[in-house]
Design a protein around this motif. Structure first.
Motif, mmCIF file in Angstrom:
data_model
loop_
_atom_site.group_PDB
_atom_site.id
_atom_site.type_symbol
_atom_site.label_atom_id
_atom_site.label_comp_id
_atom_site.label_asym_id
_atom_site.label_seq_id
_atom_site.Cartn_x
_atom_site.Cartn_y
_atom_site.Cartn_z
ATOM 1 N N ARG A 252 36.423 -19.763 14.205
ATOM 2 C CA ARG A 252 35.249 -19.837 15.072
ATOM 3 C C ARG A 252 35.282 -18.784 16.168
ATOM 4 N NH1 ARG A 252 31.514 -23.969 14.100
ATOM 5 N NH2 ARG A 252 32.100 -24.763 12.061
ATOM 6 N N ARG A 253 34.371 -18.953 17.113
ATOM 7 C CA ARG A 253 34.214 -17.978 18.196
ATOM 8 C C ARG A 253 35.506 -17.818 18.992
ATOM 9 N NH1 ARG A 253 29.542 -20.277 21.544
ATOM 10 N NH2 ARG A 253 30.266 -18.696 22.981
ATOM 11 N N PRO B 152 31.814 -11.805 23.413
ATOM 12 C CA PRO B 152 32.649 -11.463 22.253
ATOM 13 C C PRO B 152 33.533 -10.269 22.616
ATOM 14 C CG PRO B 152 30.315 -11.564 21.655
ATOM 15 C CD PRO B 152 30.394 -11.674 23.143
#
Length: 154
Positions: A82-83, A110
């Motif tokens: 995931r992130r 990000p």
């Protein structure tokens, strides 16, 4: 993972741990964040003292967990695929016994987002301004006093 986080925390100064806690609180307070995130790594740590206070800069890598932000649980499993956002944090603390935050700046996104040249330059400028907070006695520094923008092409 818990041992890794404990080992990372053991090598941090009290001010660095305070910055990490504050950044996590800030990140979880954002409306677009629906899951809890845990500290994955702390790197690029700079801690400098001068007569006006202590400047702390670090990059905090986060990992998304399976727990929802609204219903935190004790044991939240990290989701590997995931992130994994990264936060840059710059804080200036005064010299009192219980250090107060004179100024701060954080930017989370990000990891590729924070590497973009324009964002990196803005981050560096903001962190320099944070580091200067409290210096120069009679000059008052207010957050946002130094704004950098690009004009539209003519």
């Amino acid at each position: 993972l818990a041992l890794g986080v404990a080992a990372v925390a053991a090598g941090q100064s009290p001010l660095q741990r305070r910055v990490v806690r504050d950044v996590l609180e800030y990140f979880h307070g954002r409306s677009n964040v629906h899951f809890l995130f845990k500290e994955r790594e702390v790197d690029g740590v700079i801690e400098r003292e001068d007569p006006s206070g202590t400047f702390v800069q670090l990059r905090l890598g986060l990992a998304q967990t399976a727990c929802r932000k609204r219903a935190p649980q004790r044991h939240c499993r990290v989701l590997e695929s995931r992130r994994r956002p990264t936060c840059l944090a710059c804080y200036k603390f005064d010299t009192s016994d219980v250090p107060k935050v004179l100024d701060k700046y954080h930017n989370c996104g990000p990891s590729h987002h924070l590497a973009a040249k324009e964002i990196r330059q803005r981050d560096e400028a903001e962190c320099r301004a944070v580091e200067e907070a409290g210096k120069g006695g009679d000059t008052l520094y207010l957050p946002g006093m130094f704004a950098f923008s690009r004009g539209l092409p003519a």
